[in-house]
Write a protein that holds these residues in place. Structure first.
Motif, mmCIF file in Angstrom:
data_model
loop_
_atom_site.group_PDB
_atom_site.id
_atom_site.type_symbol
_atom_site.label_atom_id
_atom_site.label_comp_id
_atom_site.label_asym_id
_atom_site.label_seq_id
_atom_site.Cartn_x
_atom_site.Cartn_y
_atom_site.Cartn_z
ATOM 1 N N GLN A 67 -3.602 -1.122 -1.711
ATOM 2 C CA GLN A 67 -4.959 -1.366 -1.198
ATOM 3 C C GLN A 67 -5.258 -0.477 0.000
ATOM 4 N N LEU A 109 9.398 -1.458 -0.323
ATOM 5 C CA LEU A 109 8.099 -2.050 -0.015
ATOM 6 C C LEU A 109 8.230 -3.571 0.040
ATOM 7 N N SER A 110 7.691 -4.131 1.108
ATOM 8 C CA SER A 110 7.694 -5.591 1.210
ATOM 9 C C SER A 110 6.465 -6.204 0.535
ATOM 10 N N ASN A 111 5.323 -5.456 0.507
ATOM 11 C CA ASN A 111 4.100 -5.946 -0.131
ATOM 12 C C ASN A 111 3.429 -4.769 -0.835
ATOM 13 N N THR A 112 3.716 -4.656 -2.113
ATOM 14 C CA THR A 112 3.218 -3.498 -2.880
ATOM 15 C C THR A 112 1.707 -3.489 -2.958
ATOM 16 N N ARG A 113 1.088 -4.628 -3.198
ATOM 17 C CA ARG A 113 -0.351 -4.703 -3.385
ATOM 18 C C ARG A 113 -1.091 -4.319 -2.111
ATOM 19 N N SER A 114 -0.596 -4.742 -0.965
ATOM 20 C CA SER A 114 -1.229 -4.363 0.305
ATOM 21 C C SER A 114 -1.113 -2.873 0.555
ATOM 22 N N GLN A 115 0.021 -2.294 0.170
ATOM 23 C CA GLN A 115 0.213 -0.860 0.363
ATOM 24 C C GLN A 115 -0.761 -0.062 -0.511
ATOM 25 N N TYR A 158 8.151 5.262 -3.800
ATOM 26 C CA TYR A 158 8.565 3.862 -3.699
ATOM 27 C C TYR A 158 8.945 3.278 -5.056
ATOM 28 N N TYR A 193 7.125 3.420 -7.988
ATOM 29 C CA TYR A 193 6.016 2.899 -8.776
ATOM 30 C C TYR A 193 5.263 4.040 -9.444
#
Length: 287
Positions: free
Chosen positions: A98, A90-96, A139, A141
């Motif tokens: 969301q 994942l390049s942007n966990t928070r965006s994923q 991923y 998490y």
């Protein structure tokens, strides 16, 4: 200086990603590690293992076409044994996260009315958590907990809901007040009826006592004064009653003025009129 001596430090609750010639090599645990850069080893980055929180605000509409803002709080963390997946996949966990929250909320809330949305927010949170757990485990998490912390309808809708609630409470209060007034009027009517009944009994007893007293007076006077007739005694009693009445009228502070004859001849006429009226009434009853 650490890079010069090929030593790196990894802080607590953090892991480091080691690469060799640009390829993943190992996950470095907290502590001091040797990283010979001249052999192609390098530090790609760090990954925190601490619990993180992401608040997601999602606008959607309910089944009864009311737009609401749903605020979800997502608590998540990276797994140490899957640190490489969490770092590289994942390049942007928070965006994923969301994006998944938006998808689940906008699929769940439109199936519910506004009132049901407030009542079933735990079910919405559970659905979001299950979807995130299934998606983010691949991923590296872990979704620790998902909470729906707030549901905010439009300001006009909130005002209307408050007015509906206030109107319902006012209706209940009006019903209770009407019942209280009804009971009060019933009790007042019962008391008035009882008062009139007792007043009637008192008047009847008073009249009976007056009649008994007049009879006893006539009989006693006839016995004690020889030669007097019942007519003479009755005239004297009526004259006495007449003067008592005049005295009461004059003693009353708020009595109206009453003009009646009060000479001796007038008193005799009044006595004659009362006596004649009583005799005529007795004669009519006998016929």
């Amino acid at each position: 200086m650490g890079n010069l001596f090929c030593c790196v430090q990894v802080d607590q609750s953090t892991v480091a990603i080691k690469e060799r010639f640009g390829k993943f090599d190992d996950v470095l645990e907290p502590g001091c590690h040797c990283l010979p850069w001249f052999l192609g080893s390098q530090l790609a980055g760090h990954l925190t293992l601490r619990l993180q929180q992401l608040d997601v605000r999602c606008e959607t509409k309910t089944k009864d076409n009311v737009f609401v803002n749903v605020v979800a709080s997502i608590q998540y963390r990276a797994l140490a044994d899957k640190a490489s997946d969490a770092f590289y996949k994942l390049s942007n966990t928070r965006s994923q996260i969301q994006a998944y929250v938006f998808d689940v909320i906008r699929a769940s809330v439109p199936k519910l009315n506004l009132d049901d949305t407030f009542e079933q927010k735990n079910e919405i949170a559970k659905a979001v958590e299950e979807e995130l757990e299934k998606a983010m485990s691949a991923y590296g998490y872990e979704i620790v907990q998902t909470l729906i912390v707030d549901i905010e309808p439009d300001e006009h809708v909130k005002r209307a809901m408050n007015e509906i609630n206030a109107a319902a409470r006012m209706r209940v209060a009006a019903n209770e007040k009407a019942e209280a007034e009804k009971i009060l009027q019933i009790k007042r009517a019962e008391g008035e009826a009882e008062s009139k009944y007792l007043s009637g009994l008192g008047i009847a007893r008073q009249r009976q006592a007056i009649v008994d007293g007049l009879r006893d007076s006539v009989l006693g006077f006839s016995v004690n004064v020889p030669g007097t007739t019942a007519k003479d005694v009755m005239d004297m009693v009526l004259v006495t009653q007449y003067f008592d009445t005049m005295k009461e009228i004059g003693a009353a502070s708020k009595s109206s003025a009453v003009f009646i004859p009060h000479g001796p001849g007038a008193v005799r006429d009044i006595a004659t009129q009362i006596r004649d009226g009583l005799l005529q009434g007795s004669h009519a009853q006998q016929q």
